[in-house]
Write an enzyme that holds these catalytic residues in place. Structure first.
Site: not given
Length: 157
Positions: A14-16
């Site tokens: 999970i990241h931007g």
């Protein structure tokens, strides 16, 4: 059964990009991370939970428990599955999870990997796993962000 709207390989999980572009693009409402190490790390799970927007469901599962849980989710779930590597998808597919397409979004360089395509790196073992995914009639492509064109992995092997 729930609908899988995105199956993505990204060693960052999970990241931007996942939280903004892919959630909006797919309409996903439930994220499932399938990674044994992450599922066993309470601190990392806490950090990930804080990164998920309100209203989006989250499960962080081991490779062993994931097929049963994914296949039991209700019809209203639009699932985004995130894994760190292709071996997890081989396992999911071979254990009854119906996946039509997998995208490679981020596989960074490390001592075991060499450049595969642009900024995507893969080991020889991972390339074998790519072939295994494709052999199950699952589409596999590099697709980093929704606005970019995707590239079929079969053409790169």
């Amino acid at each position: 059964m729930a609908k899988i709207v995105l199956a993505r390989i990204d060693d960052r999980l999970i990241h931007g990009q996942v939280m903004t572009a892919w959630l909006q693009y797919t309409g996903g409402n439930h994220i499932i991370i399938v990674d044994d190490q992450t599922a066993g790390d309470e601190f990392t799970k806490t950090i990930i939970k804080m990164a998920v927007p309100m209203g989006i469901g989250l499960d962080i599962l081991t490779t062993t428990e994931a097929p049963t849980i994914i296949n039991a989710l209700s019809d209203d779930k639009k699932i985004i599955i995130l894994t760190k590597g292709p071996s997890t998808y081989v396992s999911l597919i071979e254990n009854g999870v119906s996946i039509t397409d997998v995208i490679i979004g981020g596989m960074g360089a490390n001592k075991n990997r060499s450049k595969f395509y642009k900024n995507i790196s893969a080991s020889e073992q991972e390339k074998t796993e790519f072939r295994a995914i494709i052999s199950h009639n699952v589409g596999l492509k590099v697709h980093v962000i929704p606005d970019e064109k995707s590239v079929a992995v079969g053409n790169l092997l």
